[in-house]
Design an enzyme around this catalytic site. Structure first.
Site, PDB file in Angstrom:
ATOM      1  N   GLY A   1       1.128  -1.552  -0.108  1.00  0.00           N
ATOM      2  CA  GLY A   1      -0.286   0.213   0.329  1.00  0.00           C
ATOM      3  C   GLY A   1       0.596   1.600   0.187  1.00  0.00           C
ATOM      4  CG  ASP A   2       3.971   4.408   1.805  1.00  0.00           C
ATOM      5  OD1 ASP A   2       4.346   5.157   0.550  1.00  0.00           O
ATOM      6  OD2 ASP A   2       3.593   5.000   3.187  1.00  0.00           O
ATOM      7  CG  LEU A   3       6.464  -2.235  -2.641  1.00  0.00           C
ATOM      8  CD1 LEU A   3       7.038  -2.456  -0.698  1.00  0.00           C
ATOM      9  CD2 LEU A   3       5.888  -2.583  -3.625  1.00  0.00           C
TER      10      LEU A   3
ATOM     11  CG  ASN B   1       8.378   2.510   2.755  1.00  0.00           C
ATOM     12  OD1 ASN B   1       8.863   3.000   3.132  1.00  0.00           O
ATOM     13  ND2 ASN B   1       6.585   3.215   2.805  1.00  0.00           N
TER      14      ASN B   1
END
Length: 293
Positions: free
Chosen positions: A196-198, A202
């Site tokens: 979701g926040d790749l 991350n």
């Protein structure tokens, strides 16, 4: 306090830290949280995150812990173990950093496909959402994906960006054109299990030769979103190999390349909402590219 004791009594970590019973060494933790390396009595290390000042938003660290555990349940891409979580602190397994390699990228692509294929019950998640410092609406939805993505992932951050002056009226109108055409982009799929926040920062390339998933905003969503985010901000190392290995396990739908800007638009709007006009050009470019198809 050693690691075995901490695993058995995670609620005691804050007390030990308050009484300076554990050695703390500051480390890089990103733009949102303060991060430290905790050295325990047995010589093992733990990675700890805390809010820089004051109290974090309610559920902030517990949400991240829930997302990490959910991603780990896929038994695919490695995820740091959650060792202790409170309202004010998150302590994770320490991952020794390494260097990106082609072999690690190949493996990561295959493992990410398996994480996605583990699926989700719907779009959204059963826990409160955060992405970076901002809240994220994880209200569950059965879809369709396009309407959910527009309402839950694009429109809130478009409004925030406009309210803080990071986007002007013309920029807002451009993104609204994307919203109005959301059902025409195609590629609809069942909910995948997303990080979701790749963005590339991350993905932690470990000394063990694997790529670890960290700092998620985990939820059920469209798998192309994770892959599109990997191409942002310079792109992940060996991105072509990651995508090729992913496709060996779970081929992407026709036309996925043309939808990359649409999926990137979410995280770019988060950046204008959180950090301001520095990302305005990227939002405009992504929205324009999405409309061109």
């Amino acid at each position: 306090m050693d690691l075995a004791y901490l695993r058995a009594h995670p609620q005691h970590l804050s007390t030990f830290l308050a009484h300076q019973r554990i050695r703390e060494t500051p480390v890089g933790g990103g733009d949102v949280c303060a991060a430290t390396r905790l050295t325990l009595d047995d010589g093992t290390s733990v990675f700890a995150k805390s809010w820089p000042s004051g109290s974090p938003p309610e559920h902030f660290f517990r949400t991240e812990a829930a997302g990490l555990k959910w991603l780990a349940e896929a038994s695919a891409a490695p995820v740091p173990e959650v060792i202790s979580v409170t309202d004010d602190l998150l302590a994770l397994e320490w991952i020794e950093p390494g260097s990106p390699s082609a072999a690690a990228a190949d493996r990561f692509g295959r493992e990410l496909a398996e994480v996605h294929r583990a699926g989700a019950e719907g779009f959204g998640a059963p826990w409160p959402g955060f992405i970076g410092p901002l809240r994220q609406d994880n209200t569950a939805s059965e879809g369709p994906w396009g309407a959910w993505f527009a309402e839950r992932r694009l429109l809130p951050y478009l409004r925030m960006s406009a309210d803080r002056g990071a986007l002007d009226a013309g920029d807002v109108e451009l993104v609204e054109q994307v919203l109005s055409r959301i059902d025409t982009f195609g590629g609809a799929e069942a909910p995948a299990r997303l990080h979701g926040d790749l963005w590339p920062g991350n993905v932690l390339w470990g000394a063990d030769g694997r790529a670890w998933l960290i700092d998620p905003a985990a939820h059920g969503g469209h798998r192309e979103t994770d892959l599109a985010q990997l191409a942002l901000f310079g792109g992940a190392p060996h991105l072509d190999r990651i995508v090729a290995a992913y496709q060996e396990v779970w081929p992407l739908s026709d036309g996925w390349q043309g939808r990359v800007p649409l999926h990137q638009l979410q995280l770019l709007l988060v950046h204008t909402a959180a950090f301001g006009t520095g990302y305005r050009g990227s939002v405009v470019a992504a929205a324009s590219a999405a409309l061109r198809g």
